[in-house]
Design a protein around this motif. Structure first.
Motif: not given
Length: 69
Positions: A1-17
Motif C-alpha cells: 500500500m505504501a507504493k500507491v502514494p509513493a508512485v503518485a508523488r513520483a508522478k508529481g501528484l499531491t498526496v495528503p499526509e
C-alpha cells in the motif's frame, strides 16, 4: 500500500499526509474481505475484464504445457 502514494508523488501528484494509513484502514476495516475489481465492475453495471483474465489463464496453461520439466 505504501507504493500507491509513493508512485503518485513520483508522478508529481499531491498526496495528503496520512493517505497510506487511510487506505490501509479502509482495507482492514472490511470484515468480509474486499471483492475483486471485476465484482465492483459487475455490481456497477460496467464492462468486465473477461478477455484479459481469460487470456492470462490460457497463457499460463499454455506455458505450463510447454515447460513440463
Amino acid at each position: 500500500m505504501a507504493k500507491v502514494p509513493a508512485v503518485a508523488r513520483a508522478k508529481g501528484l499531491t498526496v495528503p499526509e496520512g493517505t497510506e494509513e487511510k487506505l490501509m484502514k479502509q482495507c482492514t476495516d472490511v470484515k468480509e474481505g474486499l471483492p475483486g475489481s471485476m465484482m465492483f465492475d459487475c455490481l456497477a453495471g460496467r464492462p468486465m475484464e473477461v478477455e484479459v483474465r481469460m487470456y492470462a489463464i490460457i497463457k499460463a496453461l499454455d506455458w505450463k504445457n510447454a515447460h513440463r520439466e
